[in-house]
Structures are given as structure tokens and as C-alpha cells.
Enzyme design. Sequence first.
Site, PDB file in Angstrom:
ATOM      1  NE  ARG A   1       4.635   1.790  -1.076  1.00 21.22           N
ATOM      2  CZ  ARG A   1       5.441   1.958  -0.041  1.00 21.22           C
ATOM      3  NH1 ARG A   1       6.578   2.583  -0.203  1.00 21.22           N
ATOM      4  NH2 ARG A   1       5.124   1.519   1.158  1.00 21.22           N
TER       5      ARG A   1
ATOM      6  CE  LYS B   1      15.207 -10.060 -10.358  1.00 20.19           C
ATOM      7  NZ  LYS B   1      15.634  -9.551  -9.096  1.00 20.19           N
TER       8      LYS B   1
ATOM      9  CG  ASN C   1       0.419   2.290   3.646  1.00 22.58           C
ATOM     10  OD1 ASN C   1      -0.667   2.280   3.069  1.00 22.58           O
ATOM     11  ND2 ASN C   1       1.487   2.907   3.172  1.00 22.58           N
ATOM     12  N   GLY C   2      -0.285  -1.065   6.576  1.00 23.66           N
ATOM     13  CA  GLY C   2       0.085  -1.924   7.700  1.00 23.66           C
ATOM     14  C   GLY C   2      -1.056  -2.850   8.045  1.00 23.66           C
TER      15      GLY C   2
ATOM     16  CB  CYS D   1      -0.861   0.041   1.245  1.00 27.91           C
ATOM     17  SG  CYS D   1      -1.733  -1.469   1.582  1.00 27.91           S
TER      18      CYS D   1
ATOM     19  CD1 TRP E   1      -0.300  -5.554  -3.558  1.00 33.87           C
ATOM     20  CD2 TRP E   1      -0.063  -6.563  -1.567  1.00 33.87           C
ATOM     21  NE1 TRP E   1       0.329  -6.763  -3.757  1.00 33.87           N
ATOM     22  CE2 TRP E   1       0.479  -7.400  -2.568  1.00 33.87           C
ATOM     23  CE3 TRP E   1      -0.016  -6.996  -0.248  1.00 33.87           C
ATOM     24  CZ2 TRP E   1       1.056  -8.629  -2.283  1.00 33.87           C
ATOM     25  CZ3 TRP E   1       0.555  -8.223   0.041  1.00 33.87           C
ATOM     26  CH2 TRP E   1       1.086  -9.029  -0.985  1.00 33.87           C
TER      27      TRP E   1
ATOM     28  CE  LYS F   1      11.946  -1.937  -5.684  1.00 34.26           C
ATOM     29  NZ  LYS F   1      12.844  -2.916  -6.331  1.00 34.26           N
TER      30      LYS F   1
ATOM     31  CD  GLU G   1      11.242 -10.547  -9.214  1.00 34.70           C
ATOM     32  OE1 GLU G   1      10.511 -10.178  -8.299  1.00 34.70           O
ATOM     33  OE2 GLU G   1      12.462 -10.302  -9.247  1.00 34.70           O
TER      34      GLU G   1
ATOM     35  CG  HIS H   1      22.724 -35.972  -6.198  1.00 37.85           C
ATOM     36  ND1 HIS H   1      23.212 -37.229  -5.915  1.00 37.85           N
ATOM     37  CD2 HIS H   1      23.809 -35.167  -6.306  1.00 37.85           C
ATOM     38  CE1 HIS H   1      24.535 -37.177  -5.821  1.00 37.85           C
ATOM     39  NE2 HIS H   1      24.924 -35.934  -6.064  1.00 37.85           N
TER      40      HIS H   1
ATOM     41  CD  GLU I   1      18.531 -11.680  -8.026  1.00 36.72           C
ATOM     42  OE1 GLU I   1      18.013 -12.281  -7.080  1.00 36.72           O
ATOM     43  OE2 GLU I   1      18.031 -10.661  -8.530  1.00 36.72           O
TER      44      GLU I   1
END
Length: 611
Positions: free
Chosen positions: A27, A489, A100-101, A2, A74, A606, A492, A508, A485
Site C-alpha cells: 500500500r 505504467k 488510517n484516514g 496507511c 503514509w 496502492k 509510475e 498540433h 495506460e
Amino acid sequence: MCGITGFVGSDGAIQIALESLKRLEYRGYDSVGVAYPQNNHIAVVRSAGKINRLLDRLDGEVPDVAVAIAHTRWATHGQPTEANAHPHRDCSGELAVAHNGIIENYDPLRDELQRMGHRFSSETDTEVLPHLIEHYLSKTSDLVEAVRLSLRRVEGSYAIAVVSTRYPGGVIVARKDSPLVIGLAEGSKLIASDIPAVLPYVKDVLILEDGDVAAITPETVTLSDISGKAVHRSPTRVGWRIEEAEKGGYSHYMLKEIHEEPAAVRNALRGRIYNDRIKLEGIPITPAEWRRFERVEIVACGTAYHAGLLGKRLIEQLIRVPTEAVVASEFRYSDPLVDEKTLVLLISQSGETADTLAAMREAKQRGAYTLAIVNVMGSTLAREAGGVIYTQAGPEIGVASTKAYLAQLVVIHLLAIHWAQQIGAPSMGDGASCSVLVNELKRLPELVAGVLQGEPCIKSLADRLADRSCFIYLGRGYDFAAAMEAALKLKEISYIHAEAYAAGEMKHGPLALIEPGVVVIGLATQPLTNAKLWSNLKEVKARNGTVVVVHTEGEAVQGGSDYQIPIPSASPSLMPAIAMVPLQLLAYHIANARGCQIDQPRNLAKSVTVE
Ligand code: M6R
């Protein structure tokens, strides 16, 4: 997650609040709303979906008012519907709150308020706030005090903005565990969850700290704590340039931020190398204290965790102190082996990731020294950790972290070298000395810039691979950290299933996945293990997988591969920073070819401010 914005001035408040809100779109959000005082009540306009849908709701006629707050939500409690979008009003319609929260005790509060006759119109936790404030306004006529009394009842995290007919020319804000800044200008003030949102309007910001409550008018900001005691905070001058937070001609922030990597690396090094010695401000650790650490725990999430995986190897190689890299959400609940002799290194672009903050607080409680590597200046992690080293990468807007990762790798190197120099550690096992590494770090910006030149080849490779549905990234040692990484990338932003394995693990189990169509990207930049990697790739080729190799220029490619991506050579620990550039570009161009929403991938935010 948010975002909150707001404006307090003389006119144009909604316009400015919504423009600022657009700068927080990165975000991630799924509904939006705005509230403003009008004709003795608080008008609220909300919509599911994006900001443009809200503008449609306003019918292109944005009322010209002096005060407004706005919010992108969000969804956590309740669907992303108009009814659940913020701001939320009290029963009288005379005040509205954007939040927010998470209010953790919203259930009992809601029951209590309903028993008192308050009517709720959403499924959100947030809606208890306007009703609580309304309740306390029956006991005090002072709105700021009513806000404080309400917040004392609340458990959880919040950044809030309150508009009310009782305070028509201003806004009241407060924060706990969720960021909020106030932009300072002559005759007007802005509020926002993040500095980039206010960059076009102000250079100075007040960064609120936990427990702060601020009453804001066009001319003044009056700060107190939750008990009403006056608080003083000094403004921070923001060094970022506005262009850094805009797309500047690129089709996506992610692409722009990849192209900013040479500058991000240069900035991360800026002012930190003097005659080959590393100087780091912000970490008050003496040589004796450096010697005292017996363990290092690197704690972070997502991309920052992958940077930590590299840090583990580098610190163990340079300092010979046992080091672990742990994902933050696991650390806190693992009864971690952490005490006064442990250095807990926290890595975060935003400095607001809830899991990382919780881990930092747990580590502190256990007596560890906490050191943060952070990008966002004045963020909670930066303020609460025992020491902070800024990555100085500039604002990163795309949800997929790119330039911040490279800057994190640079800072990890600076930290490890600094530590080695402080304690006079001998050179690394592979013979690389600190001075060799320092010289290579100095070269890194130009090496990264050189790799960016290869973008057209990467794009045509992306066009060929864009319809594949399974990618496996393989590497050994530092290359394995980079493979992790690179897989993140791709998955996502393109929604293609991508996994990374330590190359030796293929036999294995994962080798069973190989069939025609599966793409295996091998990272072959580590002289110590390349020979083994070639064998692993040969096994893939033998089963008709498509093999792409990222290899050091001049090194003969063995084992059979379909496509090669040559990159310049540097010390093994720096190779992930170089290899990541084409792999980020590959992920970007594959996602673009598939028509994905690159800067705001589905389901992601974000800054992840919930645990
Ligand atoms: O702000 P932080 O670095 O703490 O964020 C951690 C992760 O949420 C973040 O790296 C995430 O994995 C990115 N989307 C990766 O591109």
C-alpha cells in the site's frame, strides 16, 4: 496508504501483527510502529522507514504478548519521522491508537485538549484521538463508550485500532470511510486494513461497515454502532488462495501479476457466459431500466479511468447512448449533469479510492443509478453502489495496476454486451456483433498467454531503451485509451517522463518534442485508423525519433520503425487488452534495468484513501 494490523489471542501477537503488516507493504508507507500492553502500561515501538528498521529497534527480541496493534504510515500531516509514526499514546501512556484516514477538525480538537492540559508529542491529526479517549475516560469507565464518545466528536475518515490497559486482553476498532476487516479464528482474532494481510491465518472475515465499533477478544467480537446500538454482520468466506497474494518465485509482484493475466481474464469471464448470453449477478437492472438510461458517466482514477476511456467508446458503439469518462477528482466538483436517467459507472481495483467514493456519493445524491466495477470484495464502493460487478482478478499487490486493468476491460465488455442483449441493440457500427465479441472474449485468455511468451524479446528491447528520458505513446481510437495506460505504467515505475497523445494531435504541438533519443511508441491495432497512424509515425521518423510499433500480426508495418512488437489480432475493442501485455512488460523491464523499486514506487500508494 496507511495500513493497520493487529492480533488478539494468547501469544505471538507482535510477530503476527508485523507479519500481517508486511503483507500490507504494497500500500506504500514511510514509517511504522507497534503497540502492546505490558506491565500496566502500553509499550510503543516506532521507527521512520520500513518494517525491518522497526525490527532492528526491537533488537531481534520481540516480546511474547497476547495483544498487539501495528501500523504503517503514509505521511499526510507532518514528516515521516519516528515521533509522527503511529500508534500514538495518551498522556498517561495507558492507551494507544493506530489510525488510517484524516481527522479534518483536528486543529480545534487539539486546541481544546491542550487547553484542558493534554500534552501532544507529534504533528499528526491522529494524536487527538488517544487524548480525546483519555478525556472521555474521566467521564465513563467503559473504554468502548469512551471510544464512541470520541468518534462522535471527529469529522473526517478513520479506521482505528485502540489498545489499552483498561482492556488488556483485547482491542477496540472502528471505521468510517476507511476499510477494516476482522479475521475470525478459534481462540484468536486478527485485524487488518485489507484481506490479504489476514489470508495466511483465516478464511472467514467480518468486513466492518461505516459507523461500526467492535470490541474484540480472542473469543468474541461485539459490534455496535457509534451510538451504542448493537449491530450484526455476517462473516464473509474469502475465496482467494494464499499463493495469489505471495510472490511465488517472481522477483516482483508486478511481474507475477502480469503473468497472472490469462488467469485474471479467465476468472473475470467465469460463470458469466451462457450460450453466448451474458449473465451478470449483482446488477438488479431490468430491460426497461436499461432502456431508460439516456447518459452514462464513467468515473474512476488512474488505470481504472483508462479502462473507462475504452468503456466510453464501447458503450457508445454498442448501445448508442452518449457516454463520458471522467476522472473522479474532477467529477465531484464539476456540478455534473447527472440525474435519474444517468448510469454512473464507477471503476476501481481497491474499491476504497477516496475520489471515486466521493464521486459515487455525489452521483447517488443527484439520483443517478450507480454501478461499480470493483476487484476487492466487500470494499466500500462495492457495498455502497447501487450494483456491483466484481472483476474477480484476485489480489493485486503491486502498486502499478496490471491484471486488474485487463479484468476491468473484460468486465466492461461483459457489461456493454449484456446491456445490448437486454435491449436488443443492433450490431456495432463496424459490423462486430455481440456474438462475435463473446467468442473473442472466450479466446482472450489464450491470446494473452501467447503474448507473454514474447517476454525475452521485450526484455532485450527494454535493455536498449532503459537509458532514454522521454517516451511518447501514440494511438487512435481504442489505441489512444491504451496509449494513456501504457504511458502511466512506464512513468509510475521507472520515473521516466512519458506522455500519451491521440496520434493526430502530434502535428498540433507535441511534434516539436521530437529529436534523436526521444522514443515514440505507436499502437497500430485499429484497422479504421492505421493508415493515418503510419503517417504520424513517419513524421516522427523523419525527425530522427526512435519508433517502436505495436502492430497486429500479419499487418505490414509502414512508415519506418526501429522496433516492432507484433500481437495477435482480435476485435478492435479487445486490442488494448492484448497490446497492454507487452507494454506492461516493457515498462517493468525498463524500471528493473534502472534499479527502481517496482512494487512500491516512490511517492505512490496502492490504495489512495485521501481526496
Ligand atoms: O483502486 P483504484 O483502481 O481505484 O485505484 C485508482 C488509481 O489510484 C490506480 O489505478 C493508480 O493509478 C495505479 N497506480 C496505476 O497503476
